[in-house]
Enzyme design. Structure first.
Site, PDB file in Angstrom:
ATOM      1  CG  HIS A 153       7.447  45.042  11.586  1.00 32.09           C
ATOM      2  ND1 HIS A 153       7.659  45.499  12.865  1.00 32.09           N
ATOM      3  CD2 HIS A 153       7.869  46.041  10.759  1.00 32.09           C
ATOM      4  CE1 HIS A 153       8.167  46.728  12.818  1.00 32.09           C
ATOM      5  NE2 HIS A 153       8.312  47.071  11.553  1.00 32.09           N
ATOM      6  CB  SER A 274       5.837  12.661   9.867  1.00 33.40           C
ATOM      7  OG  SER A 274       4.928  12.035  10.761  1.00 33.40           O
ATOM      8  CE  LYS A 280       4.594  18.009   8.592  1.00 36.35           C
ATOM      9  NZ  LYS A 280       4.574  18.013  10.047  1.00 36.35           N
ATOM     10  CD  GLU A 287      11.923  21.916  12.570  1.00 38.10           C
ATOM     11  OE1 GLU A 287      11.005  22.006  13.390  1.00 38.10           O
ATOM     12  OE2 GLU A 287      12.018  20.972  11.748  1.00 38.10           O
TER      13      GLU A 287
END
Ligand code: ARG
Length: 469
Positions: A153, A274, A280, A287
Site C-alpha cells: 500500500h 527544467s 531540478k 515518466e
C-alpha cells in the site's frame, strides 16, 4: 493488375485511400525473401524452368538493391509493396516476371511477409530482453546485502534486500520473455500456398516453401491462414504486459528517487532538467516509459477490435494491422535501448534507504512471530504486538528505543533472546523461506535467474540458426 475485369480505372481518391505503401514499403526485404522461396518452389514442381526461376531471383535481387538505394520509388496506383515489386519485376523480365504470382494471392503473401518481418523484430527484442535481465541480475548480486524498506500500500511494511527487489522485476520480465517466445512460436508457420483462401489447383509444395523460409511447416488450414492475425495479437499481448511491467518499475524509480524517499540514485545522464527551475533533476525517462505504455496497450486493443466480427476469411480491414504493429515495435525497441543502460548506471544509497525504518516498527511482525515460537497463538501475538506499537506511538518512541524496563512493562513475554533479533539485518537474514528476502535466498534466486537467462540465450540462438534465410 486486375484491369481485365474493369471498365473504368480506379479513382485517384480511391488509390489514395486504399494504398498501404506508407505502412508496408519498409517490408520489401521480407516480401522479396518470400517471393524468392515461392519461385524456387515453382521451379521444383516444374511450373518454372530453372532458367526462369534464376531470372526471377536475379530480378528480385536487383529490385532489392534498387529499393535500398531508393532508385525504385513505389507508386500509389500499385497500392502496396507486393504489387509494386511484382510490377517492377514484369517491367524488368517481361512474361517471365508475370509467372511469379502463380498459385499465390496477396492474402497468403502478405501473411508470409508479416510473419517474416515480425520474426526478425521479435528476435531483436529477445536480445534486448536478455540485456535487461542481465542488468537486473547484476544489480541483484551487487545489492543482495543492501537493506531497503519494503512496502505494501506504499506504506512501510518490512525491510527487504534490494537484491530481492531487483529479482522481483527479473521474475516479471522473465515471464515476458516466455510470452515473447510464445509469439515467436505462434508466427513460425508458413502461409504461402494458402492462396486467396482455398489453396490451389496447382501441385504447390508447401512444405518446401516453408522449409526454405525457416518455418516449422506450412499452416494447416488455408481459410484460417489468410483470416487470422493471432501471432500479432500474441506479440501485442507480450508488449502490453511487458510495458506494464516497465511502467511499474518506472513508477518505483520516480517515487524512490524523489527528495522525500531519495535513496534511489538516478544518474545525471539519464535525467533531464527544467527550463525554469535551476535546481531540478527530473526522472523524465521513467515518466516517458510510463507514458508510452498506454499506447502499447492501445495497439493490442486496436487489433482485437479490428479482428472482432470480421467475416471468415481475408478482409481488407486486415491491412490496418501494420500501423499499430510498427508503432508498437518501435516503442518497445526504444524502451529496450534506454532501460538496460539506465539500470547499469542506477545506484542505491543504502544508508538513506533505511533511515525511514529507524523506529523499528517494520519489525513488529518479527516480534509477533517470536511470541508464536513461545507458544502464543498468532492472533493473540498480533494483538499484543499491536498494543505495544500503539503504546510506543503514544510515548513518541520506536521499538528500538525501548528500555528493558519498558519491555518488561509492555510485553513481559519478551525474553533476552528477542533483542538480538531486533535489527534490520537480522530481520532480512532470518526470512529464509523459499523465495524470501534473506540474502541466501536471493543468491539462490540469482543462480536460478542465471540459468534461466542462459536457457533463453540458447533458445534465441537456436531460433536464429533455424530461421536464417
Ligand atoms: N495490402 C494488403 C494488406 O496489407 C495486401 C492484401 C490485399 N488483398 C486483397 N485482396 N486486396 O492486407
Amino acid at each position: 493488375m486486375w484491369k481485365g475485369r474493369f471498365t473504368e480505372s480506379t479513382a485517384a481518391v480511391v488509390s489514395d485511400f486504399t494504398q498501404s505503401l506508407d505502412l508496408d514499403w519498409e517490408l520489401a526485404p521480407w516480401d522479396i525473401a518470400g517471393s524468392v522461396a515461392h519461385a524456387k518452389m515453382l521451379e521444383r514442381i516444374g511450373i518454372l524452368t530453372s532458367a526462369e526461376a534464376g531470372k526471377i531471383e536475379e530480378g528480385l535481387a536487383r529490385i532489392r538493391a534498387e529499393i535500398a538505394e531508393s532508385t525504385l520509388v513505389p507508386t500509389r496506383e500499385l497500392e502496396d509493396v507486393h504489387m509494386n515489386i511484382e510490377s517492377r519485376l514484369i517491367e524488368l523480365l517481361g512474361p517471365v516476371g508475370a509467372k511469379l504470382h502463380t498459385g499465390r494471392s496477396r492474402n497468403d503473401q502478405v501473411a508470409t511477409t508479416m510473419r517474416l518481418f515480425l520474426r526478425d523484430r521479435l528476435l531483436n527484442i529477445a536480445e534486448g530482453m536478455e540485456r535487461l535481465l542481465a542488468e537486473l541480475l547484476r544489480n541483484a548480486a551487487k545489492h543482495k546485502d543492501t537493506i531497503v524498506a519494503g512496502y505494501t500500500h506504499l506504506q512501510q511494511a518490512q525491510p527487504v534486500s534490494m537484491g530481492h527487489y531487483w529479482m522481483a522485476h527479473f521474475a516479471a520480465f522473465s515471464r515476458d520473455v516466455s510470452r515473447l517466445f510464445f509469439a515467436l512460436d505462434s508466427l513460425n508457420e508458413c502461409p504461402l500456398g494458402a492462396g486467396a483462401l482455398a489453396g490451389s489447383t496447382l501441385p504447390l509444395d508447401r512444405s518446401y516453401t516453408s522449409s526454405l523460409l525457416g518455418f516449422t511447416g506450412p499452416t494447416r488450414n488455408s481459410l484460417d491462414t489468410v483470416a487470422q492475425r493471432d501471432y500479432m495479437v500474441d506479440y501485442h499481448s507480450f508488449a502490453a504486459l511487458f510495458t506494464v511491467h516497465c511502467s511499474r518499475l518506472a513508477e518505483d524509480f520516480v517515487i524512490y528517487s524523489s527528495r522525500e524517499f531519495g535513496w534511489l540514485l538516478l544518474p545525471d545522464a539519464f535525467c533531464t532538467g527544467s527550463s525554469m527551475m535551476p535546481q531540478k533533476k527530473n526522472p523524465d525517462v521513467m515518466e516517458l516509459i510510463r507514458g508510452k505504455t498506454g499506447q502499447i496497450i492501445g495497439h493490442l486493443l486496436d487489433l482485437l477490435i479490428t479482428l472482432k466480427a470480421l467475416p471468415m476469411t481475408y478482409d481488407r480491414d486486415l491491412q490496418e494491422d501494420k500501423r499499430g504493429l510498427r508503432a508498437s515495435l518501435n516503442t518497445v525497441d526504444q524502451i529496450l535501448a534506454v532501460l538496460p543502460p539506465l539500470l547499469a548506471a542506477v545506484d542505491v544509497d543504502g544508508k538513506h534507504a533505511v533511515e525511514g525504518l529507524e523506529d523499528g516498527f517494520a519489525l513488529a511482525t518479527d516480534v509477533a512471530e517470536y511470541l508464536v515460537l513461545k507458544g502464543v497463538p498468532f492472533r493473540d501475538a498480533h494483538a499484543m504486538t499491536g498494543r505495544l506499537v500503539k503504546e510506543c506511538i503514544a510515548r513518541s518512541k520506536g521499538l528500538f528505543d525501548l528500555s528493558r524496563e519498558e519491555w518488561d512493562e509492555l510485553l513481559p513475554e519478551a525474553g533476552d533472546d528477542l533483542f538480538p533479533m531486533l535489527a534490520l539485518e537480522k530481520a532480512v537474514e532470518r526470512r529464509k523461506t523459499y523465495g524470501g528476502t534473506s540474502p541466501t535466498e536471493v543468491v539462490r534466486q540469482i543462480e536460478h535467474g542465471e540459468a534461466l537467462l542462459s536457457a533463453q540465450r540458447a533458445r534465441r540462438a537456436e531460433f536464429v540458426r533455424t530461421v536464417k534465410l
